[in-house]
Design a protein around this motif. Structure first.
Motif, PDB file in Angstrom:
ATOM      1  N   LEU A   1      19.310  59.654  79.621  1.00  0.00           N
ATOM      2  CA  LEU A   1      18.251  60.224  78.418  1.00  0.00           C
ATOM      3  C   LEU A   1      18.938  60.228  77.141  1.00  0.00           C
ATOM      4  O   LEU A   1      19.831  61.263  76.989  1.00  0.00           O
ATOM      5  N   VAL A   2      18.659  59.902  76.147  1.00  0.00           N
ATOM      6  CA  VAL A   2      19.095  59.751  74.883  1.00  0.00           C
ATOM      7  C   VAL A   2      18.312  60.457  73.800  1.00  0.00           C
ATOM      8  O   VAL A   2      16.914  60.216  74.032  1.00  0.00           O
TER       9      VAL A   2
ATOM     10  N   GLY B   1      20.402  64.752  95.383  1.00  0.00           N
ATOM     11  CA  GLY B   1      20.849  64.322  93.951  1.00  0.00           C
ATOM     12  C   GLY B   1      20.574  62.845  93.940  1.00  0.00           C
ATOM     13  O   GLY B   1      19.855  62.126  94.584  1.00  0.00           O
ATOM     14  N   GLN B   2      21.210  62.225  92.958  1.00  0.00           N
ATOM     15  CA  GLN B   2      21.198  60.734  92.731  1.00  0.00           C
ATOM     16  C   GLN B   2      22.029  59.952  93.576  1.00  0.00           C
ATOM     17  O   GLN B   2      23.174  60.321  93.681  1.00  0.00           O
TER      18      GLN B   2
ATOM     19  N   GLN C   1      21.619  58.290  98.997  1.00  0.00           N
ATOM     20  CA  GLN C   1      22.352  58.400  97.876  1.00  0.00           C
ATOM     21  C   GLN C   1      22.881  59.840  97.569  1.00  0.00           C
ATOM     22  O   GLN C   1      21.980  60.905  98.059  1.00  0.00           O
ATOM     23  N   ARG C   2      23.943  60.221  97.069  1.00  0.00           N
ATOM     24  CA  ARG C   2      24.382  61.594  96.756  1.00  0.00           C
ATOM     25  C   ARG C   2      24.183  61.982  95.326  1.00  0.00           C
ATOM     26  O   ARG C   2      24.055  60.988  94.381  1.00  0.00           O
ATOM     27  N   GLY C   3      24.072  63.103  95.455  1.00  0.00           N
ATOM     28  CA  GLY C   3      23.846  63.973  93.956  1.00  0.00           C
ATOM     29  C   GLY C   3      25.097  63.746  93.167  1.00  0.00           C
ATOM     30  O   GLY C   3      26.024  63.771  93.550  1.00  0.00           O
ATOM     31  N   SER C   4      24.858  63.707  91.909  1.00  0.00           N
ATOM     32  CA  SER C   4      25.893  63.750  90.923  1.00  0.00           C
ATOM     33  C   SER C   4      25.849  65.172  89.948  1.00  0.00           C
ATOM     34  O   SER C   4      24.673  65.496  89.694  1.00  0.00           O
TER      35      SER C   4
ATOM     36  N   LEU D   1      21.193  60.531  83.813  1.00  0.00           N
ATOM     37  CA  LEU D   1      20.247  60.887  84.830  1.00  0.00           C
ATOM     38  C   LEU D   1      20.216  59.703  86.028  1.00  0.00           C
ATOM     39  O   LEU D   1      20.587  58.388  85.697  1.00  0.00           O
ATOM     40  N   ARG D   2      19.504  60.212  87.096  1.00  0.00           N
ATOM     41  CA  ARG D   2      19.218  59.229  88.079  1.00  0.00           C
ATOM     42  C   ARG D   2      17.856  59.300  88.250  1.00  0.00           C
ATOM     43  O   ARG D   2      16.949  60.040  88.655  1.00  0.00           O
TER      44      ARG D   2
END
Length: 729
Positions: free
Chosen positions: A495-496, A570-571, A595-598, A622-623
């Motif tokens: 996200l930029v 998470g992601q 999938q595991r969160g970051s 972001l994921r």
């Protein structure tokens, strides 16, 4: 016979003649003797010497009979008056007709007592007069009277006193004339005020009396100790308030031992500085001549007090009005007191006392700043409110109040009202005044000040009070975020956007991080859904698809071994490529997708100093591959410090479009075990064991067939046909 005698006749005349003639003859040939009384009361007999000159031949004390009855036939000295005089007074300086009588009190010490005599009822003058004064308790002789050597000549004085005071008169007193004798007396502290009846023995010689040596008389002398009048004055209430009518009381005290009679007190000087002139006019009124007069007497000036007894006081009161100029000063009060002393003589004395005029109360009209801090802070390039209070802290009303606000820097301007007028302000009242000020950017991070001045009228006098109001000028910080987009780079979604400071000063120590918003809520819901699917969608049968097919997968060349699925937390991470290769019958193992969160999006990112009008890009990983496409609300938490190092927190909101994205790979920073779902990790050892068992079984079957060929007449063609059938089955 009768005889007859002639009678005897005595003639006094003849006898006198006969005696006088021989006496005169003797006196012509015998030296004549003269007797007199010297200055010490002694009889001196003088006879002619052989050469015709007189010589002293005999000296003796006067032992004449003591006259104690002073009736109508008495001729000699009598006492007519007695009083005290100053030291050094003598008969040569004393004016008997108008004597100066001195006030003497207990404890006075060495003093001079005068006794006035009169040569009464005689045809002869008197001379060589000596008097012996008997002293009562509280008095003792001093001076020559206390000389022991001199007292030896006065043995006759012991008939009336043991330690008398002695007085002498050396002149000749004509018949009917008066004279004064002086006695040195020590007045002791034990002496009492009053009249003492005492006596004196007077020795004298009558001039012209033949054959008389001396005469003594016991005379009554009134010894009066009159006491002394000592007047003083002091203010009972000395502290006054300026610009107000106040009553003052002055105590006139008689500290002496005698009563002061006929006392009249007059205020002759009020409010002049010490040394100022003042005089009393006719009728006792006061005429103040000094131009520096700062107090006006509104009450009486003259007070008839009558008698002030010894050791007592009388109080006079009047009303005065101190002016403004008298505040915080001491003022003199001068009294003229007329009185009669212990002898009844009219005297005048001047006594001064003082008054203390209190200063005007400090900050009678108080000015104070109103704000959240003790020192006002002004934001540059903006209109700021400046509020302050005006309060009446005195006990008197104020009127015609004019207040003005003036900045001390040319870079500061008062945009709102700068002057205010308040008609009346009662004690305890308070009013709030407000205005707007503007400071230029050149004053950022620097102090400046304003001067607040108040002119007002209190107690009929114009007064001024002022306040210097110090302020600090800071810049403005306004943050904005814009240009938000969701993008993928290197297999990671980001996200930029841009963070812009639209203010006038730098935002210090800036950090940014995601805040709860619609986007974070959607991401959380997606992760929760994937985690639920992962718990129910994985099975070991999916990973093998039959024993032979799984084995072929392991033996394949280049096929995909396993692929992770999506799970909660998470992601997620994408599974790695299998090492078995692709067999003839397809993939060897397929596990569930997890999938595991970051944690890369949880902590704040430090940006540093954010200068005005200089945007800084921000990038938050972001994921987003599990989110439905669409517009999402997003929020950022930004923390920064201003010029005073005070930290502030703001929430910046924006929107971002998220498109449906392809699965992404896991970041390289995570281990291979973190990428593999738990069911896959458990299924791998089981699949390997099954494959090994199958291979062992095949090898045993082949060995068995080979032994049959070598041991008997087995048909080798039938053996290979059997093997082919097994392979086809």
């Amino acid at each position: 016979m009768l005889s007859t005698r002639m009678p005897f006749k005595f003639s006094t005349r003849g006898l006198g003649v006969k005696l006088a003639i021989p006496l005169l003859i003797v006196m012509l040939f015998v030296p004549t003797t003269l007797s007199t009384l010297n200055a010490y009361g002694q009889v001196v007999t003088v006879v002619p010497s052989g050469n015709g000159h007189l010589g002293i031949v005999q000296t003796q004390d006067c032992f004449a009979p003591l006259t104690t009855i002073l009736d109508a036939t008495y001729a000699g000295p009598v006492v007519v008056d007695s009083y005290w005089v100053d030291q050094g007074t003598s008969s040569a300086t004393d004016v008997t007709s108008n004597p100066v009588k001195k006030e003497i009190g207990p404890g006075e010490g060495p003093s001079v007592f005068a006794v006035v005599f009169n040569n009464r009822g005689t045809a002869y003058s008197i001379t060589s007069i000596t008097a012996f004064l008997n002293l009562p308790s509280g008095f003792s002789p001093t001076g020559e009277s206390a000389n022991p050597q001199l007292l030896q000549h006065y043995n006759q004085a012991s008939r009336v006193a043991t330690t008398p005071a002695i007085g002498n008169y050396y002149g000749t007193v004509a018949p009917g004339a008066s004279f004064t004798m002086y006695f040195n007396i020590n007045v002791l502290p034990t002496a009492k005020v009053g009249t003492f009846a005492t006596t004196a023995v007077a020795n004298y010689v009558q001039v012209g009396v033949v054959g008389q040596q001396c005469t003594s008389a016991l005379l009554n002398v009134p010894l009066v100790l009159p006491g002394k009048v000592v007047l003083d004055a002091s203010t009972v209430i000395s502290d006054l308030a300026p610009q107000s009518k106040d009553s003052i009381s002055i105590a006139i005290e008689n500290k002496g031992s005698a009563d002061a009679t006929g006392v009249v007190a007059t205020i002759v000087n009020l409010g002049n500085s010490k040394g100022g002139t003042g005089s009393s006019g006719s009728g006792g009124s006061v005429v103040l001549q000094s131009s520096t007069t700062q107090i006006v007497n509104l009450g009486p000036n003259t007070f008839n007090l009558g008698t002030i007894p010894a050791k007592s006081k009388a109080v006079i009161s009047t009303t005065v009005y101190p002016g403004t100029a008298a505040s915080g000063s001491t003022q003199e009060v001068q009294l003229q007191i007329d009185y009669q002393n212990a002898w009844g003589k009219l005297l005048t004395t001047t006594i001064s006392t003082g008054l203390v005029i209190a200063p005007n109360p400090a900050q009678s009209l108080s000015l104070s700043y109103l704000g959240n801090t003790s020192t006002p802070v002004i934001t540059a390039s903006a209109l700021d409110d400046l509020n302050f209070a005006v309060a009446n802290n005195s006990t008197d009303p104020m009127s015609n109040i004019l207040i003005s606000l003036v900045p001390q820097s040319t870079s500061v301007s008062v945009v709102g009202p700068s002057t205010w007028t308040i008609t009346d302000l009662e004690p305890g009242d308070r009013q709030i005044l407000t205005t707007k000020v503007y400071a230029a950017n050149t004053l950022i991070n620097s102090p400046t000040s304003f001067t607040l001045t108040a002119n007002y009228v209190s107690k009929g006098q114009t007064q001024t009070n002022s306040l210097t109001l110090g302020t600090f000028v800071v810049g403005d910080i306004k943050l904005q975020i814009y240009g938000l987009t969701a993008s993928s780079a290197g297999g990671t979604s980001n996200l930029v956007g841009n963070l812009l400071n639209q203010g006038s000063t730098t935002a210090l120590y800036t950090t940014v991080q995601l805040a709860p918003s619609q986007l974070t809520s959607a991401m959380k819901a997606a992760r929760l859904a994937n985690s639920t699917n992962n718990q129910t969608g994985h099975s070991f049968g999916q990973s093998a698809q039959g024993g032979d097919q799984g084995f072929q997968g392991v033996q394949g060349t280049g096929g995909q071994g396993f692929q992770g699925g999506q799970g909660a937390g998470g992601q997620g991470f994408q599974g790695g490529q299998g090492g078995g290769g692709q067999g003839r019958s397809g993939p060897g193992f397929q596990g569930g997708g997890g999938q595991r969160g970051s944690s890369s999006t949880n902590g704040p990112q430090f940006i540093g100093d954010l200068s005005p009008d200089s945007p800084i890009p921000i990038n938050v990983p972001l994921r987003l591959n599990s989110l439905p496409s669409g517009m999402y609300q997003v929020a950022f938490k930004v923390v920064y410090a201003d010029d005073l190092k005070n930290f502030h927190t703001v929430i910046l909101n924006g929107t971002v479009f998220v498109a449906k994205s392809a699965p992404t790979t896991a970041p390289q920073s995570e281990s291979i075990l973190d990428q593999i779902p738990l069911p896959v990790i458990i299924g791998i050892p089981i699949a390997v064991a099954v494959a090994i068992a199958f291979i062992i079984k095949r090898k045993r079957s082949a060995k068995k067939k080979l032994s049959l060929l070598t041991q008997g007449d087995t048909d080798i063609v039938s053996i290979f046909d059997g093997t082919k059938k097994e392979n086809e089955s």
